[in-house]
Design a protein around this motif. Structure first.
Motif, PDB file in Angstrom:
ATOM      1  N   TRP A  69      -4.422  15.419  -8.014  1.00  0.00           N
ATOM      2  CA  TRP A  69      -3.045  14.997  -7.981  1.00  0.00           C
ATOM      3  C   TRP A  69      -2.840  14.060 -10.076  1.00  0.00           C
ATOM      4  CZ3 TRP A  69       1.138  13.528  -4.947  1.00  0.00           C
ATOM      5  CH2 TRP A  69       0.404  14.019  -3.671  1.00  0.00           C
ATOM      6  N   PHE A  70      -1.837  13.970 -10.338  1.00  0.00           N
ATOM      7  CA  PHE A  70      -1.841  14.024 -11.705  1.00  0.00           C
ATOM      8  C   PHE A  70      -0.408  12.756 -11.492  1.00  0.00           C
ATOM      9  CE2 PHE A  70      -3.430  18.076 -11.812  1.00  0.00           C
ATOM     10  CZ  PHE A  70      -4.444  18.324 -12.338  1.00  0.00           C
ATOM     11  N   LYS A  71      -0.479  12.164 -13.231  1.00  0.00           N
ATOM     12  CA  LYS A  71      -0.041  10.893 -13.558  1.00  0.00           C
ATOM     13  C   LYS A  71       1.032  11.764 -15.058  1.00  0.00           C
ATOM     14  CE  LYS A  71       1.752   5.488 -14.287  1.00  0.00           C
ATOM     15  NZ  LYS A  71       1.029   4.777 -14.082  1.00  0.00           N
ATOM     16  N   ASN A 112       1.329  -2.283  -8.338  1.00  0.00           N
ATOM     17  CA  ASN A 112       1.257  -2.747  -8.873  1.00  0.00           C
ATOM     18  C   ASN A 112       2.383  -2.726 -10.327  1.00  0.00           C
ATOM     19  OD1 ASN A 112      -0.606  -2.505 -11.268  1.00  0.00           O
ATOM     20  ND2 ASN A 112      -1.478  -3.622  -9.852  1.00  0.00           N
ATOM     21  N   SER A 113       2.526  -3.189 -11.298  1.00  0.00           N
ATOM     22  CA  SER A 113       4.061  -2.466 -11.705  1.00  0.00           C
ATOM     23  C   SER A 113       2.535  -1.723 -13.031  1.00  0.00           C
ATOM     24  CB  SER A 113       4.316  -3.395 -12.603  1.00  0.00           C
ATOM     25  OG  SER A 113       3.447  -4.275 -13.717  1.00  0.00           O
ATOM     26  N   SER A 114       1.679  -1.788 -13.159  1.00  0.00           N
ATOM     27  CA  SER A 114       0.843  -1.345 -13.679  1.00  0.00           C
ATOM     28  C   SER A 114       0.444   0.781 -13.508  1.00  0.00           C
ATOM     29  CB  SER A 114      -0.030  -0.955 -14.448  1.00  0.00           C
ATOM     30  OG  SER A 114      -1.180  -1.398 -13.235  1.00  0.00           O
ATOM     31  N   HIS A 115       1.805   0.609 -11.811  1.00  0.00           N
ATOM     32  CA  HIS A 115       0.817   2.115 -11.422  1.00  0.00           C
ATOM     33  C   HIS A 115       2.585   2.818 -10.892  1.00  0.00           C
ATOM     34  CE1 HIS A 115      -2.125  -0.407  -8.455  1.00  0.00           C
ATOM     35  NE2 HIS A 115      -2.751   0.969  -9.480  1.00  0.00           N
ATOM     36  N   SER A 116       3.536   1.820 -11.295  1.00  0.00           N
ATOM     37  CA  SER A 116       4.662   2.882 -11.592  1.00  0.00           C
ATOM     38  C   SER A 116       4.813   3.879 -12.920  1.00  0.00           C
ATOM     39  CB  SER A 116       5.377   2.158 -12.196  1.00  0.00           C
ATOM     40  OG  SER A 116       5.893   0.448 -11.405  1.00  0.00           O
ATOM     41  N   SER A 148       7.976  16.298  -9.604  1.00  0.00           N
ATOM     42  CA  SER A 148       7.565  15.209  -9.792  1.00  0.00           C
ATOM     43  C   SER A 148       7.702  14.000  -9.023  1.00  0.00           C
ATOM     44  CB  SER A 148       7.621  14.944 -11.315  1.00  0.00           C
ATOM     45  OG  SER A 148       6.447  15.477 -12.039  1.00  0.00           O
ATOM     46  N   VAL A 149       7.615  13.445  -8.696  1.00  0.00           N
ATOM     47  CA  VAL A 149       8.347  11.692  -7.460  1.00  0.00           C
ATOM     48  C   VAL A 149       8.226  10.980  -8.636  1.00  0.00           C
ATOM     49  CG1 VAL A 149       8.245  13.116  -5.825  1.00  0.00           C
ATOM     50  CG2 VAL A 149       6.204  11.572  -6.335  1.00  0.00           C
ATOM     51  N   SER A 150       8.700   9.991  -8.935  1.00  0.00           N
ATOM     52  CA  SER A 150       9.306   8.224  -9.692  1.00  0.00           C
ATOM     53  C   SER A 150       8.555   7.525  -8.206  1.00  0.00           C
ATOM     54  CB  SER A 150      10.291   8.499 -10.048  1.00  0.00           C
ATOM     55  OG  SER A 150      10.006   6.747 -10.715  1.00  0.00           O
ATOM     56  N   VAL A 151       7.661   6.767  -8.930  1.00  0.00           N
ATOM     57  CA  VAL A 151       7.575   5.650  -8.161  1.00  0.00           C
ATOM     58  C   VAL A 151       6.913   4.114  -9.073  1.00  0.00           C
ATOM     59  CG1 VAL A 151       5.812   5.261  -6.013  1.00  0.00           C
ATOM     60  CG2 VAL A 151       5.497   7.640  -6.752  1.00  0.00           C
ATOM     61  N   THR A 152       7.938   3.026  -8.039  1.00  0.00           N
ATOM     62  CA  THR A 152       8.361   2.647  -9.567  1.00  0.00           C
ATOM     63  C   THR A 152       8.279   0.774  -8.183  1.00  0.00           C
ATOM     64  OG1 THR A 152       9.483   3.717 -10.557  1.00  0.00           O
ATOM     65  CG2 THR A 152      10.182   1.097 -10.719  1.00  0.00           C
ATOM     66  N   VAL A 153       7.717   0.599  -8.768  1.00  0.00           N
ATOM     67  CA  VAL A 153       7.720  -1.272  -8.237  1.00  0.00           C
ATOM     68  C   VAL A 153       9.468  -2.132  -7.970  1.00  0.00           C
ATOM     69  CG1 VAL A 153       6.457  -2.424 -10.453  1.00  0.00           C
ATOM     70  CG2 VAL A 153       6.579  -3.229  -7.294  1.00  0.00           C
ATOM     71  N   LYS A 154       9.615  -2.698  -7.291  1.00  0.00           N
ATOM     72  CA  LYS A 154      11.272  -2.366  -7.246  1.00  0.00           C
ATOM     73  C   LYS A 154      11.199  -4.647  -7.074  1.00  0.00           C
ATOM     74  CE  LYS A 154      12.573   1.002  -6.585  1.00  0.00           C
ATOM     75  NZ  LYS A 154      13.334   2.163  -7.807  1.00  0.00           N
ATOM     76  N   SER A 157       0.878  -1.299   0.138  1.00  0.00           N
ATOM     77  CA  SER A 157      -0.150   0.204  -0.427  1.00  0.00           C
ATOM     78  C   SER A 157       0.722   1.268   0.394  1.00  0.00           C
ATOM     79  CB  SER A 157      -0.938   0.334   1.385  1.00  0.00           C
ATOM     80  OG  SER A 157      -1.576   1.110   1.410  1.00  0.00           O
ATOM     81  N   VAL A 158       0.842   2.366  -1.016  1.00  0.00           N
ATOM     82  CA  VAL A 158       1.361   3.248  -1.347  1.00  0.00           C
ATOM     83  C   VAL A 158       0.599   4.780  -1.379  1.00  0.00           C
ATOM     84  CG1 VAL A 158       2.998   4.411  -2.832  1.00  0.00           C
ATOM     85  CG2 VAL A 158       2.724   1.852  -2.871  1.00  0.00           C
ATOM     86  N   THR A 159       1.343   5.239  -0.089  1.00  0.00           N
ATOM     87  CA  THR A 159       0.308   6.511   0.295  1.00  0.00           C
ATOM     88  C   THR A 159       1.423   7.958  -0.218  1.00  0.00           C
ATOM     89  OG1 THR A 159      -0.627   5.823   1.501  1.00  0.00           O
ATOM     90  CG2 THR A 159      -0.983   8.345   1.673  1.00  0.00           C
ATOM     91  N   LEU A 160       0.543   8.272  -1.258  1.00  0.00           N
ATOM     92  CA  LEU A 160       1.895   9.973  -1.536  1.00  0.00           C
ATOM     93  C   LEU A 160       0.575  11.403  -0.490  1.00  0.00           C
ATOM     94  CD1 LEU A 160       1.809   9.498  -5.119  1.00  0.00           C
ATOM     95  CD2 LEU A 160       3.691   8.570  -3.705  1.00  0.00           C
TER      96      LEU A 160
END
Length: 197
Positions: free
Chosen positions: A135-137, A156-160, A178-184, A117-120
């Protein structure tokens, strides 16, 4: 003031009058009024947060502030030279400004694993406080969320991707970097699995 000898000034005789709020970069005039009659050549002095101000900005009984900034906010008082201890009651000058220093923080701050679970969270410096957050991607034409916090319950990867927020109050808006949010990685749910991809 009374007669020439033993002149007296009551502290309640002096009052500061001004606008309650003014927008940053506008001008404002503060006036020191007295209910008693003062000599024509009376010299007025001004204080902000109990610190005496430069009198070059004073014209008669008025303090003129040009192109104010947030640093001009505070409690203002006036006094008559020679009667500094008989100072007027403080009047607060509120300086309003649009959002600035908008930034995004991520929780958890470390490695993000698929299924987390990720919170910005969006923060800004503004007066009045920003109440509208979007919020924008990047590479998406419309907002993906609203509110000061934006959560993705099962990442998941689609949210990266790169995310940013926009904060808004009645004076304007500003977007964050912008901040990068990537699944590791992918969480291994089965204890008998030999490989987790």
């Amino acid at each position: 003031m009374d007669g020439d000898s033993g002149a007296q000034l009551d502290v309640t005789d002096l009052q500061v009058e001004t606008q309650q709020s003014v927008k940053e970069r506008e001008s404002v005039t503060l006036t020191c009024n007295s209910s008693c009659s003062l000599p024509q050549k009376t010299t007025f002095i001004w204080f902000r947060n109990t610190q005496r101000l430069n009198t070059r900005t004073v014209k008669e009984n008025q303090l003129q502030l040009q192109s104010v900034s947030r640093h001009d906010a505070g409690n203002y008082q006036c006094a008559v030279s020679g009667y500094e201890r008989l100072i007027s009651p403080p009047v607060y000058l509120n300086i309003e400004y649009p959002p600035q220093s908008v930034s995004v923080s991520i929780s958890p701050s470390g490695v993000i694993v698929e299924g987390d679970s990720v919170t910005l969270s969006c923060s800004s410096d503004s007066n009045p406080p920003a109440l509208i957050f979007s919020w924008f991607k990047e590479n998406q034409s419309s907002a993906v969320g609203s509110g000061q916090s934006f959560s993705i319950s099962s990442f998941n990867s689609s949210h990266s991707g790169n995310y940013y927020c926009e904060a808004q109050n009645k004076h304007g808006s500003q977007r964050s970097e912008s901040v990068s949010v990537t699944v590791k990685g992918i969480f291994c749910k089965h204890s008998f699995s030999f490989i987790c991809l």
